[in-house]
Design a protein around this motif. Structure first.
Motif, mmCIF file in Angstrom:
data_model
loop_
_atom_site.group_PDB
_atom_site.id
_atom_site.type_symbol
_atom_site.label_atom_id
_atom_site.label_comp_id
_atom_site.label_asym_id
_atom_site.label_seq_id
_atom_site.Cartn_x
_atom_site.Cartn_y
_atom_site.Cartn_z
ATOM 1 N N ARG A 108 6.464 6.227 -12.702
ATOM 2 C CA ARG A 108 5.696 5.889 -12.791
ATOM 3 C C ARG A 108 4.961 4.586 -14.293
ATOM 4 N NH1 ARG A 108 3.060 11.449 -15.079
ATOM 5 N NH2 ARG A 108 3.596 10.283 -16.775
ATOM 6 N N ASN B 228 -4.755 9.924 -4.418
ATOM 7 C CA ASN B 228 -3.180 9.476 -4.862
ATOM 8 C C ASN B 228 -3.333 7.797 -3.754
ATOM 9 O OD1 ASN B 228 -0.389 9.865 -3.315
ATOM 10 N ND2 ASN B 228 -1.773 10.892 -1.283
ATOM 11 N N PHE B 229 -3.807 7.169 -5.167
ATOM 12 C CA PHE B 229 -3.894 5.196 -5.379
ATOM 13 C C PHE B 229 -3.363 4.798 -4.418
ATOM 14 C CE2 PHE B 229 -5.634 5.590 -10.244
ATOM 15 C CZ PHE B 229 -6.350 6.397 -9.426
ATOM 16 N N LYS B 230 -2.029 3.989 -3.809
ATOM 17 C CA LYS B 230 -2.035 3.043 -3.248
ATOM 18 C C LYS B 230 -1.830 1.663 -3.975
ATOM 19 C CE LYS B 230 -2.882 5.624 1.215
ATOM 20 N NZ LYS B 230 -2.534 5.103 2.430
ATOM 21 N N TYR B 231 -0.371 1.215 -4.152
ATOM 22 C CA TYR B 231 0.118 -0.121 -4.725
ATOM 23 C C TYR B 231 -0.056 -1.567 -3.907
ATOM 24 C CZ TYR B 231 -0.105 3.944 -8.674
ATOM 25 O OH TYR B 231 -0.839 4.242 -9.301
ATOM 26 N N LYS C 88 3.888 8.178 -4.837
ATOM 27 C CA LYS C 88 5.155 9.300 -4.459
ATOM 28 C C LYS C 88 6.558 8.423 -3.337
ATOM 29 C CE LYS C 88 6.141 13.403 -0.824
ATOM 30 N NZ LYS C 88 5.307 14.720 -0.483
ATOM 31 N N GLN C 89 6.218 7.754 -2.569
ATOM 32 C CA GLN C 89 6.916 6.543 -1.173
ATOM 33 C C GLN C 89 7.098 5.751 -2.258
ATOM 34 O OE1 GLN C 89 3.276 4.921 -0.173
ATOM 35 N NE2 GLN C 89 3.492 6.274 2.549
ATOM 36 N N LYS D 228 -7.811 1.981 -5.777
ATOM 37 C CA LYS D 228 -8.380 3.831 -6.265
ATOM 38 C C LYS D 228 -9.005 4.833 -5.276
ATOM 39 C CE LYS D 228 -6.940 2.124 -10.808
ATOM 40 N NZ LYS D 228 -7.434 2.033 -11.754
ATOM 41 N N GLN E 288 -8.979 6.550 -2.985
ATOM 42 C CA GLN E 288 -8.405 8.054 -3.216
ATOM 43 C C GLN E 288 -8.404 9.033 -3.870
ATOM 44 O OE1 GLN E 288 -5.359 8.176 -0.085
ATOM 45 N NE2 GLN E 288 -7.563 8.681 1.619
ATOM 46 N N ASN F 35 0.866 -1.165 -0.042
ATOM 47 C CA ASN F 35 0.260 0.282 0.235
ATOM 48 C C ASN F 35 0.818 1.389 -0.064
ATOM 49 O OD1 ASN F 35 -2.335 -0.532 0.102
ATOM 50 N ND2 ASN F 35 -2.312 -1.888 1.897
ATOM 51 N N ALA G 30 -4.313 -1.588 -7.788
ATOM 52 C CA ALA G 30 -4.424 -0.155 -7.092
ATOM 53 C C ALA G 30 -5.302 0.315 -6.161
ATOM 54 C CB ALA G 30 -3.789 0.950 -7.828
ATOM 55 N N THR H 42 2.048 4.577 -2.037
ATOM 56 C CA THR H 42 1.965 5.952 -2.672
ATOM 57 C C THR H 42 2.711 6.208 -4.083
ATOM 58 O OG1 THR H 42 2.586 7.545 -2.033
ATOM 59 C CG2 THR H 42 0.279 7.295 -1.654
#
Length: 126
Positions: free
Chosen positions: A43, A64-67, A26-27, A59, A61, A22, A57, A24
């Protein structure tokens, strides 16, 4: 090609997601700062892994998707090892081990570990 077909670069992203789910984008970028890959490059690789259905993912939010990983690390490693064995050593584990053993000085511990593995295979009827 293996069932998952993960490139060397994509493997780095998978390692991040196997270590911590989980994340993002960015993380993920922050965790891969040592690669000096651009945000756009990472990306693109994340999108490829999504397209291959290797990661998913959350989705919920939209900004800010969390993978997360869909496939297990162990399964990917097995597929990668099978692919390498097939591609480089015509599928022969014996030839691979022999080749590597001839090139490296095996320690007594490594030899004992190999014998233990082979004995275990014999007991299972492999």
């Amino acid at each position: 090609m293996g069932k998952y077909n993960i490139s060397e670069s994509e493997w780095r992203i998978m390692e991040c997601l196997w270590n911590e789910s989980n994340l993002t984008l960015k993380q993920i970028v922050e965790k891969l700062h040592d690669t000096k890959w651009s945000y756009t490059t990472i990306r693109t690789m994340v999108k490829r892994l999504l397209d291959k259905r290797i990661i998913g993912a959350d989705k919920s939010q939209s900004s800010n998707f969390k993978y997360f990983s869909i496939v297990k690390e162990k399964d990917c490693k097995i597929e990668e090892a099978k692919s390498f064995l097939s591609r480089v050593f015509d599928g022969s584990l014996a030839i691979m081990i022999s080749t590597l053993a001839k090139q490296e000085e095996l320690t007594d511990k490594e030899i004992a570990e190999l014998k233990k593995i082979i004995d275990g295979m014999n007991e299972k009827g492999c």
